[in-house]
Design an enzyme around this catalytic site. Structure first.
Site, short mmCIF file in Angstrom:
data_model
loop_
_atom_site.label_atom_id
_atom_site.label_comp_id
_atom_site.label_asym_id
_atom_site.label_seq_id
_atom_site.Cartn_x
_atom_site.Cartn_y
_atom_site.Cartn_z
N GLU A 1 -27.71 27.29 51.22
CA GLU A 1 -27.84 25.83 51.11
C GLU A 1 -28.82 25.45 49.99
OE1 GLU A 1 -29.15 22.07 53.96
OE2 GLU A 1 -29.76 24.10 54.49
N HIS A 2 -30.03 26.00 50.06
CA HIS A 2 -31.07 25.73 49.06
C HIS A 2 -31.41 27.03 48.35
CE1 HIS A 2 -32.04 22.87 52.46
NE2 HIS A 2 -31.89 22.01 51.45
#
Length: 436
Positions: A317-318
């Site tokens: 995601e990040h």
């Protein structure tokens, strides 16, 4: 070969808990059958909340906003300004067009906002005020006429800062209502809550499962699981900063993966030491500790090429890049929800203040989708017009041949009649011509 200095004890499965799925299905079915009565039952059962009306009227909203400190309101306005500016640039990048692909053949594309969107703003332990900015501001920049926003009460209390953020973001309707019952009411509609076309916003496992089960009856932004962070670092990175940033996301929940991929064995070991020391008195260690223990990973690789390739396999995601030349990642990586380049930025900026959207794909979803953005609230639609009779006749002949290859006689005849009308082609299948 990568060397794992720390393994994940409980790798994410990506599967839905059957008990969660069954509970969600039962609530949705009840809301579908009984509407507001069911919503009220579940709000009382799960949140201890049963007001006369779930929707806040303008006077109630104004009164709640007045209880929020001025500094908090100013900060909300600043952050929403950042989100709005970036979203406006996104919208400007999408242009309608019309092109003449052949003489007299006009094809076009338009981006039309959905009519109504539902924004879910989580509560629980963490009142995610920033989710109001990401879901509501972005929808309004896209041009959505009606945004209905829900957030749950927190231990029986009104989350004033969240309500203020929803109001300042431009929500047309604000409901103090949470959980599956809120998502189901927005998706299905009740006597007092109008149905929406698209649901957006993060939530717990029950909210995520409700969105999954309702998808198709309503659009959704994406299916988000536990928050993830992956850091790629070389020997120039500050190990203390790396440790702090890993734990900044681990505190989201006990199942939030935090992964370090580095070319430096020494840095990897320093990071592990810093994490253990920071955790001892971290206020959110009851979440961050289990997340690091069960889902944390530290992997040492031979070079940055290997680091980027492995990071792409995670499709996190990040992804935070703490290297000498962080912008190399823009050319070397392709699977991530959002990329954070260099020590001057961090995932927390993206989560809270910088202006890019924090609703992002998890569990490998970055392999096939990005996160929430203006375009998610838009329907990209096309139109066609043929204004030249000769062009229509030629297309009719082509349509007839192509359709008959697929055994679609009805399609073929739609082409035939235009070739006949505009170019005088015969219609051997026509009853009128057969009679003649």
């Amino acid at each position: 070969m990568p060397v794992h200095l720390k393994h994940a004890v409980k790798p994410p499965t990506g599967t839905v808990d059957p008990e969660v799925a069954a509970t969600v299905a039962a609530v949705i079915a009840d809301v579908r059958a009984r509407g507001d009565d069911a919503v009220r039952v579940y709000s009382r059962r799960f949140d201890g909340w049963e007001p006369d009306r779930f929707r806040l009227d303008p006077d109630q909203v104004d009164a709640i906003v007045r209880t929020v400190p001025d500094q908090v309101l100013d900060d909300i306005r600043t952050v929403q300004g950042n989100v709005r500016t970036f979203a406006e640039h996104q919208r400007a990048s999408l242009r309608d067009f019309e092109v003449e692909t052949a003489p007299g053949v006009l094809l076009g594309q338009r981006s039309i906002p959905v009519s109504a969107a539902g924004a879910y703003i989580p509560g629980g332990r963490y009142p995610l005020v920033a989710s109001a900015h990401m879901t509501i501001v972005t929808a309004k920049v896209a041009g959505v006429d009606r945004v209905a926003a829900c957030t749950p009460p927190i231990r029986g209390q009104v989350p004033a800062a969240t309500v203020a953020a929803m109001h300042l973001a431009g929500a047309d309707e604000i409901y103090l209502l949470g959980g599956v019952q809120a998502v189901a009411a927005l998706a299905l509609g009740t006597d007092t809550i109008g149905r929406v076309d698209l649901l957006a916003g993060p939530g717990n496992a029950y909210v995520a499962e409700a969105k999954r089960q309702l998808f198709g009856e309503v659009g959704i932004d994406l299916l988000a699981g536990p928050t993830e962070i992956l850091i790629v670092a070389d020997d120039a990175a500050d190990p203390f900063v790396v440790a702090v940033d890993l734990l900044s996301q681990a505190e989201h929940g006990p199942d939030s993966p935090a992964v370090l991929i580095t070319t430096s064995d020494a840095l990897a070991r320093e990071v592990i030491g810093h994490v253990e020391r920071i955790l001892t008195d971290m206020p959110t260690r009851d979440f961050a500790g289990p997340a690091w223990r069960d889902h944390g990973q530290v992997i040492v690789v031979g070079d940055l090429a290997e680091a980027y390739a492995l990071a792409d396999d995670f499709a996190s995601e990040h992804v935070q890049i703490l290297t000498r030349r962080p912008r190399e990642a823009l050319d070397r990586m392709r699977h991530y929800g959002a990329l954070f380049l260099g020590e001057g930025t961090c995932v927390s900026y993206g989560d809270k203040v910088i202006g890019t959207n924090h609703t992002l794909p998890t569990r490998g979803g970055a392999r096939y989708t990005g996160g929430l953005w203006v375009g998610r609230y838009l329907k990209t639609v096309t139109y066609q017009e043929v204004v030249d009779p000769a062009a229509s006749a030629e297309l009719g002949r082509l349509c007839g041949r192509a359709s008959r290859v697929e055994l679609f006689e009805g399609h073929a005849r739609s082409g035939d009649v235009r070739a006949a009308k505009y170019a005088g082609d015969p219609l051997p299948w026509s009853p009128a011509q057969a009679a003649a």
